[in-house]
Design a protein around this motif. Sequence first.
Motif, PDB file in Angstrom:
ATOM      1  N   ALA A 150      39.945  49.540  38.423  1.00  0.00           N
ATOM      2  CA  ALA A 150      39.000  49.156  37.374  1.00  0.00           C
ATOM      3  C   ALA A 150      38.350  50.367  36.725  1.00  0.00           C
ATOM      4  O   ALA A 150      37.970  50.341  35.558  1.00  0.00           O
ATOM      5  N   SER A 151      38.232  51.451  37.480  1.00  0.00           N
ATOM      6  CA  SER A 151      37.551  52.645  36.983  1.00  0.00           C
ATOM      7  C   SER A 151      38.504  53.833  37.007  1.00  0.00           C
ATOM      8  O   SER A 151      39.502  53.836  37.736  1.00  0.00           O
ATOM      9  N   ALA A 152      38.164  54.858  36.250  1.00  0.00           N
ATOM     10  CA  ALA A 152      38.950  56.092  36.268  1.00  0.00           C
ATOM     11  C   ALA A 152      38.465  57.056  37.328  1.00  0.00           C
ATOM     12  O   ALA A 152      39.177  57.984  37.706  1.00  0.00           O
ATOM     13  N   THR A 153      37.262  56.836  37.851  1.00  0.00           N
ATOM     14  CA  THR A 153      36.656  57.842  38.728  1.00  0.00           C
ATOM     15  C   THR A 153      36.177  57.292  40.063  1.00  0.00           C
ATOM     16  O   THR A 153      35.568  58.025  40.844  1.00  0.00           O
ATOM     17  N   ALA A 154      36.444  56.038  40.350  1.00  0.00           N
ATOM     18  CA  ALA A 154      35.981  55.461  41.612  1.00  0.00           C
ATOM     19  C   ALA A 154      36.915  54.339  42.043  1.00  0.00           C
ATOM     20  O   ALA A 154      37.560  53.690  41.215  1.00  0.00           O
ATOM     21  N   LEU A 155      37.001  54.128  43.354  1.00  0.00           N
ATOM     22  CA  LEU A 155      37.756  53.005  43.901  1.00  0.00           C
ATOM     23  C   LEU A 155      36.796  52.014  44.528  1.00  0.00           C
ATOM     24  O   LEU A 155      35.845  52.397  45.211  1.00  0.00           O
ATOM     25  N   ILE A 156      37.043  50.747  44.289  1.00  0.00           N
ATOM     26  CA  ILE A 156      36.233  49.700  44.890  1.00  0.00           C
ATOM     27  C   ILE A 156      37.150  48.745  45.648  1.00  0.00           C
ATOM     28  O   ILE A 156      38.379  48.799  45.519  1.00  0.00           O
ATOM     29  N   ALA A 157      36.547  47.873  46.447  1.00  0.00           N
ATOM     30  CA  ALA A 157      37.333  46.997  47.311  1.00  0.00           C
ATOM     31  C   ALA A 157      38.315  46.133  46.528  1.00  0.00           C
ATOM     32  O   ALA A 157      39.446  45.917  46.957  1.00  0.00           O
ATOM     33  N   SER A 158      37.921  45.660  45.355  1.00  0.00           N
ATOM     34  CA  SER A 158      38.804  44.775  44.597  1.00  0.00           C
ATOM     35  C   SER A 158      40.063  45.503  44.117  1.00  0.00           C
ATOM     36  O   SER A 158      41.113  44.881  43.952  1.00  0.00           O
ATOM     37  N   ASP A 159      39.996  46.821  43.924  1.00  0.00           N
ATOM     38  CA  ASP A 159      41.192  47.581  43.561  1.00  0.00           C
ATOM     39  C   ASP A 159      42.239  47.488  44.664  1.00  0.00           C
ATOM     40  O   ASP A 159      43.438  47.345  44.398  1.00  0.00           O
ATOM     41  N   LEU A 160      41.773  47.571  45.909  1.00  0.00           N
ATOM     42  CA  LEU A 160      42.689  47.503  47.045  1.00  0.00           C
ATOM     43  C   LEU A 160      43.208  46.085  47.247  1.00  0.00           C
ATOM     44  O   LEU A 160      44.384  45.883  47.576  1.00  0.00           O
ATOM     45  N   LEU A 161      42.348  45.105  47.046  1.00  0.00           N
ATOM     46  CA  LEU A 161      42.786  43.708  47.131  1.00  0.00           C
ATOM     47  C   LEU A 161      43.842  43.415  46.074  1.00  0.00           C
ATOM     48  O   LEU A 161      44.823  42.702  46.336  1.00  0.00           O
ATOM     49  N   ASN A 162      43.661  43.975  44.887  1.00  0.00           N
ATOM     50  CA  ASN A 162      44.604  43.707  43.787  1.00  0.00           C
ATOM     51  C   ASN A 162      45.982  44.288  44.065  1.00  0.00           C
ATOM     52  O   ASN A 162      47.002  43.629  43.831  1.00  0.00           O
ATOM     53  N   ILE A 163      46.046  45.528  44.560  1.00  0.00           N
ATOM     54  CA  ILE A 163      47.362  46.113  44.820  1.00  0.00           C
ATOM     55  C   ILE A 163      48.024  45.419  46.004  1.00  0.00           C
ATOM     56  O   ILE A 163      49.237  45.210  46.021  1.00  0.00           O
ATOM     57  N   PHE A 164      47.228  45.020  46.997  1.00  0.00           N
ATOM     58  CA  PHE A 164      47.786  44.302  48.146  1.00  0.00           C
ATOM     59  C   PHE A 164      48.422  42.989  47.686  1.00  0.00           C
ATOM     60  O   PHE A 164      49.541  42.645  48.089  1.00  0.00           O
ATOM     61  N   ALA A 165      47.717  42.267  46.823  1.00  0.00           N
ATOM     62  CA  ALA A 165      48.246  40.997  46.329  1.00  0.00           C
ATOM     63  C   ALA A 165      49.423  41.202  45.384  1.00  0.00           C
ATOM     64  O   ALA A 165      50.276  40.315  45.248  1.00  0.00           O
ATOM     65  N   ALA A 166      49.496  42.371  44.734  1.00  0.00           N
ATOM     66  CA  ALA A 166      50.586  42.630  43.795  1.00  0.00           C
ATOM     67  C   ALA A 166      51.920  42.859  44.497  1.00  0.00           C
ATOM     68  O   ALA A 166      52.977  42.636  43.914  1.00  0.00           O
ATOM     69  N   VAL A 167      51.881  43.321  45.745  1.00  0.00           N
ATOM     70  CA  VAL A 167      53.117  43.441  46.525  1.00  0.00           C
ATOM     71  C   VAL A 167      53.538  42.036  46.939  1.00  0.00           C
ATOM     72  O   VAL A 167      52.755  41.317  47.563  1.00  0.00           O
ATOM     73  N   PRO A 168      54.751  41.591  46.601  1.00  0.00           N
ATOM     74  CA  PRO A 168      55.167  40.229  46.952  1.00  0.00           C
ATOM     75  C   PRO A 168      55.013  39.950  48.445  1.00  0.00           C
ATOM     76  O   PRO A 168      55.233  40.838  49.278  1.00  0.00           O
ATOM     77  N   ALA A 169      54.621  38.732  48.779  1.00  0.00           N
ATOM     78  CA  ALA A 169      54.312  38.381  50.165  1.00  0.00           C
ATOM     79  C   ALA A 169      55.449  38.699  51.120  1.00  0.00           C
ATOM     80  O   ALA A 169      55.221  39.122  52.261  1.00  0.00           O
ATOM     81  N   GLN A 170      56.702  38.515  50.672  1.00  0.00           N
ATOM     82  CA  GLN A 170      57.837  38.767  51.566  1.00  0.00           C
ATOM     83  C   GLN A 170      58.006  40.248  51.880  1.00  0.00           C
ATOM     84  O   GLN A 170      58.776  40.604  52.776  1.00  0.00           O
TER      85      GLN A 170
END
Length: 243
Positions: free
Chosen positions: A100-120
Amino acid sequence: CRQYIVSTETGTLPTVGGVAVAVTAESAAYSNVVPVFTGVTFSLQKFTVSSRVTEELLADSASNVPQILSELFDTAFGQSIDTYITNVVLASAAADSTAASATALIASDLLNIFAAVPAQHRGDNCRWVMPSAISSFIAGIGVTTAGARGIADLAADPYSQLMGKQVINNDNTTNLDTTLATGNEVAILGDWNQFALIRKSGGRQIRRLVERYAELGEQAFIASERNDQEVILPTAFKILKMA
Protein backbone atom coordinates in the motif's frame (compact mmCIF):
# COMPACT_ATOMS: atom_id res chain seq x y z
CA CYS A 1 13.81 -26.60 -5.53
CA ARG A 2 13.04 -29.52 -7.79
CA GLN A 3 16.35 -30.91 -9.03
CA TYR A 4 16.97 -32.49 -12.42
CA ILE A 5 20.12 -34.30 -13.51
CA VAL A 6 20.66 -34.07 -17.27
CA SER A 7 23.25 -35.37 -19.71
CA THR A 8 22.96 -32.61 -22.33
CA GLU A 9 23.98 -28.95 -22.30
CA THR A 10 20.61 -27.74 -23.63
CA GLY A 11 17.14 -29.20 -23.74
CA THR A 12 13.55 -28.97 -22.59
CA LEU A 13 11.88 -30.06 -19.38
CA PRO A 14 8.36 -31.25 -20.26
CA THR A 15 5.48 -29.66 -18.37
CA VAL A 16 1.77 -30.26 -18.66
CA GLY A 17 -1.43 -28.43 -17.78
CA GLY A 18 -4.16 -29.96 -15.67
CA VAL A 19 -7.21 -32.00 -16.67
CA ALA A 20 -10.77 -31.71 -15.37
CA VAL A 21 -12.70 -34.58 -13.78
CA ALA A 22 -16.39 -34.80 -14.70
CA VAL A 23 -19.36 -36.72 -13.34
CA THR A 24 -20.31 -39.34 -15.92
CA ALA A 25 -23.61 -41.20 -16.16
CA GLU A 26 -23.61 -44.99 -16.08
CA SER A 27 -22.55 -46.42 -19.47
CA ALA A 28 -21.90 -42.93 -20.83
CA ALA A 29 -18.68 -42.07 -22.61
CA TYR A 30 -15.88 -40.60 -20.56
CA SER A 31 -15.24 -36.91 -21.03
CA ASN A 32 -12.30 -36.49 -23.37
CA VAL A 33 -9.79 -33.92 -22.14
CA VAL A 34 -6.50 -33.52 -23.94
CA PRO A 35 -3.84 -32.03 -21.63
CA VAL A 36 -1.64 -29.32 -23.06
CA PHE A 37 2.02 -30.30 -22.99
CA THR A 38 4.58 -27.51 -23.02
CA GLY A 39 8.14 -27.28 -21.84
CA VAL A 40 10.74 -25.22 -20.03
CA THR A 41 13.93 -24.82 -22.03
CA PHE A 42 17.30 -24.87 -20.31
CA SER A 43 20.87 -24.06 -21.23
CA LEU A 44 23.54 -25.04 -18.72
CA GLN A 45 26.02 -22.45 -17.54
CA LYS A 46 29.52 -23.26 -16.33
CA PHE A 47 30.32 -22.04 -12.82
CA THR A 48 34.02 -22.10 -11.91
CA VAL A 49 36.47 -21.14 -9.17
CA SER A 50 40.25 -21.38 -8.97
CA SER A 51 42.49 -21.15 -5.91
CA ARG A 52 46.11 -21.83 -5.08
CA VAL A 53 47.92 -22.86 -1.92
CA THR A 54 51.59 -22.92 -0.96
CA GLU A 55 53.31 -26.28 -0.76
CA GLU A 56 54.41 -25.42 2.78
CA LEU A 57 50.83 -25.05 3.90
CA LEU A 58 49.83 -28.28 2.14
CA ALA A 59 52.64 -30.07 3.95
CA ASP A 60 51.39 -28.89 7.33
CA SER A 61 50.05 -32.03 9.00
CA ALA A 62 48.04 -29.94 11.45
CA SER A 63 45.46 -29.00 8.81
CA ASN A 64 43.67 -30.75 5.95
CA VAL A 65 43.89 -27.93 3.42
CA PRO A 66 42.17 -29.77 0.52
CA GLN A 67 39.18 -30.49 2.79
CA ILE A 68 39.08 -26.85 3.91
CA LEU A 69 39.13 -25.71 0.28
CA SER A 70 36.37 -28.18 -0.63
CA GLU A 71 34.15 -26.74 2.11
CA LEU A 72 35.02 -23.22 0.97
CA PHE A 73 34.05 -24.13 -2.60
CA ASP A 74 30.75 -25.66 -1.35
CA THR A 75 29.83 -22.38 0.33
CA ALA A 76 30.86 -20.25 -2.66
CA PHE A 77 28.92 -22.38 -5.17
CA GLY A 78 25.86 -22.42 -2.91
CA GLN A 79 25.85 -18.64 -2.52
CA SER A 80 26.30 -18.13 -6.26
CA ILE A 81 23.45 -20.49 -7.14
CA ASP A 82 21.20 -18.89 -4.50
CA THR A 83 21.79 -15.53 -6.15
CA TYR A 84 20.92 -16.84 -9.60
CA ILE A 85 17.78 -18.62 -8.31
CA THR A 86 16.49 -15.44 -6.67
CA ASN A 87 17.17 -13.32 -9.74
CA VAL A 88 15.57 -15.84 -12.11
CA VAL A 89 12.29 -15.67 -10.17
CA LEU A 90 12.41 -11.86 -10.17
CA ALA A 91 12.96 -11.87 -13.95
CA SER A 92 10.20 -14.41 -14.61
CA ALA A 93 6.51 -13.86 -15.33
CA ALA A 94 5.69 -14.13 -11.62
CA ALA A 95 3.22 -11.37 -10.74
CA ASP A 96 3.79 -8.56 -8.26
CA SER A 97 1.80 -8.06 -5.09
CA THR A 98 2.07 -4.32 -4.48
CA ALA A 99 2.27 -2.86 -0.98
CA ALA A 100 0.00 0.00 0.00
CA SER A 101 2.92 2.33 0.69
CA ALA A 102 6.26 3.03 -0.94
CA THR A 103 8.11 3.39 2.35
CA ALA A 104 6.48 1.07 4.87
CA LEU A 105 5.09 -2.46 5.20
CA ILE A 106 1.93 -3.22 7.10
CA ALA A 107 0.21 -6.47 8.01
CA SER A 108 -2.31 -6.27 5.17
CA ASP A 109 0.54 -6.20 2.62
CA LEU A 110 1.66 -9.60 3.87
CA LEU A 111 -1.88 -10.94 3.99
CA ASN A 112 -2.40 -9.81 0.39
CA ILE A 113 0.68 -11.54 -1.02
CA PHE A 114 -0.08 -14.69 0.97
CA ALA A 115 -3.59 -14.80 -0.48
CA ALA A 116 -2.25 -14.04 -3.97
CA VAL A 117 -0.28 -17.30 -4.02
CA PRO A 118 -2.81 -19.96 -5.13
CA ALA A 119 -3.89 -22.22 -2.27
CA GLN A 120 -2.47 -25.35 -3.93
CA HIS A 121 0.95 -23.71 -3.82
CA ARG A 122 0.86 -22.74 -0.13
CA GLY A 123 1.84 -26.20 1.11
CA ASP A 124 5.05 -27.57 2.61
CA ASN A 125 7.27 -26.24 -0.21
CA CYS A 126 6.04 -22.67 0.13
CA ARG A 127 8.82 -20.37 1.37
CA TRP A 128 9.59 -16.69 1.74
CA VAL A 129 12.89 -15.38 0.36
CA MET A 130 14.02 -11.92 1.43
CA PRO A 131 17.05 -10.03 2.71
CA SER A 132 17.50 -9.89 6.48
CA ALA A 133 16.90 -6.13 6.38
CA ILE A 134 13.39 -6.71 5.05
CA SER A 135 12.77 -9.36 7.72
CA SER A 136 13.69 -6.70 10.25
CA PHE A 137 11.12 -4.27 8.84
CA ILE A 138 8.45 -6.98 8.92
CA ALA A 139 9.30 -8.09 12.45
CA GLY A 140 8.86 -4.49 13.54
CA ILE A 141 5.23 -4.31 12.41
CA GLY A 142 3.34 -3.48 15.58
CA VAL A 143 -0.06 -4.41 16.92
CA THR A 144 -2.93 -3.17 14.77
CA THR A 145 -6.62 -2.84 15.43
CA ALA A 146 -7.01 -6.16 13.60
CA GLY A 147 -4.71 -7.85 16.12
CA ALA A 148 -1.78 -8.51 13.78
CA ARG A 149 1.58 -8.47 15.49
CA GLY A 150 5.16 -8.56 14.22
CA ILE A 151 6.86 -10.24 17.19
CA ALA A 152 5.48 -10.93 20.65
CA ASP A 153 8.81 -10.43 22.44
CA LEU A 154 12.57 -10.70 21.94
CA ALA A 155 12.89 -14.25 23.27
CA ALA A 156 12.26 -16.06 19.97
CA ASP A 157 13.91 -15.92 16.56
CA PRO A 158 11.98 -13.12 14.78
CA TYR A 159 13.02 -14.10 11.26
CA SER A 160 12.72 -17.87 10.74
CA GLN A 161 8.92 -18.02 10.30
CA LEU A 162 6.36 -15.70 8.78
CA MET A 163 2.66 -16.57 8.55
CA GLY A 164 3.50 -20.23 9.15
CA LYS A 165 6.05 -20.43 6.32
CA GLN A 166 9.82 -20.69 6.56
CA VAL A 167 11.78 -17.53 5.79
CA ILE A 168 15.03 -17.88 3.87
CA ASN A 169 17.16 -14.78 4.35
CA ASN A 170 19.31 -14.34 1.26
CA ASP A 171 21.90 -11.70 2.07
CA ASN A 172 23.99 -12.28 -1.03
CA THR A 173 23.90 -9.47 -3.57
CA THR A 174 20.72 -10.10 -5.56
CA ASN A 175 18.10 -8.01 -7.35
CA LEU A 176 15.99 -8.05 -4.19
CA ASP A 177 16.15 -4.64 -2.56
CA THR A 178 17.09 -4.11 1.08
CA THR A 179 15.25 -0.80 1.51
CA LEU A 180 11.61 0.24 1.34
CA ALA A 181 11.33 2.70 -1.54
CA THR A 182 9.17 3.29 -4.60
CA GLY A 183 9.09 0.31 -6.94
CA ASN A 184 11.53 -1.83 -4.94
CA GLU A 185 11.02 -5.60 -5.04
CA VAL A 186 11.76 -6.80 -1.51
CA ALA A 187 10.53 -10.39 -1.08
CA ILE A 188 9.38 -13.53 -2.87
CA LEU A 189 6.73 -15.96 -1.66
CA GLY A 190 6.07 -19.14 -3.57
CA ASP A 191 6.11 -22.88 -4.08
CA TRP A 192 9.77 -23.74 -4.66
CA ASN A 193 8.83 -27.18 -5.96
CA GLN A 194 7.81 -25.23 -9.07
CA PHE A 195 11.40 -24.12 -9.60
CA ALA A 196 13.93 -26.31 -11.42
CA LEU A 197 17.61 -26.54 -10.56
CA ILE A 198 19.09 -28.40 -13.52
CA ARG A 199 22.53 -29.97 -13.09
CA LYS A 200 24.82 -31.80 -15.47
CA SER A 201 25.38 -35.45 -14.58
CA GLY A 202 28.70 -35.96 -12.83
CA GLY A 203 28.13 -33.10 -10.43
CA ARG A 204 30.81 -30.70 -9.32
CA GLN A 205 34.35 -31.45 -10.46
CA ILE A 206 37.29 -30.55 -8.21
CA ARG A 207 40.84 -31.01 -9.50
CA ARG A 208 44.29 -30.50 -8.05
CA LEU A 209 46.89 -29.11 -10.49
CA VAL A 210 50.30 -29.88 -9.05
CA GLU A 211 52.44 -28.29 -11.80
CA ARG A 212 50.47 -25.13 -12.60
CA TYR A 213 52.34 -22.86 -10.14
CA ALA A 214 55.26 -25.17 -9.40
CA GLU A 215 57.84 -22.43 -9.98
CA LEU A 216 56.18 -20.43 -7.19
CA GLY A 217 56.06 -23.34 -4.79
CA GLU A 218 52.27 -23.48 -5.02
CA GLN A 219 49.60 -25.89 -6.19
CA ALA A 220 46.27 -25.00 -7.80
CA PHE A 221 42.80 -26.28 -7.01
CA ILE A 222 39.99 -25.70 -9.49
CA ALA A 223 36.30 -26.54 -9.29
CA SER A 224 33.53 -26.38 -11.87
CA GLU A 225 29.85 -27.23 -12.14
CA ARG A 226 27.32 -26.94 -14.96
CA ASN A 227 23.78 -25.98 -14.02
CA ASP A 228 20.81 -23.83 -14.94
CA GLN A 229 17.88 -22.43 -12.97
CA GLU A 230 14.39 -22.11 -14.42
CA VAL A 231 10.90 -21.28 -13.13
CA ILE A 232 8.54 -24.12 -14.01
CA LEU A 233 5.26 -22.40 -13.10
CA PRO A 234 5.40 -18.60 -12.67
CA THR A 235 1.90 -18.47 -11.14
CA ALA A 236 3.23 -20.39 -8.12
CA PHE A 237 5.29 -17.33 -7.11
CA LYS A 238 4.47 -13.77 -6.09
CA ILE A 239 6.84 -10.84 -5.61
CA LEU A 240 6.27 -8.23 -2.89
CA LYS A 241 6.81 -4.83 -4.49
CA MET A 242 6.64 -1.43 -2.88
CA ALA A 243 4.10 1.04 -4.27
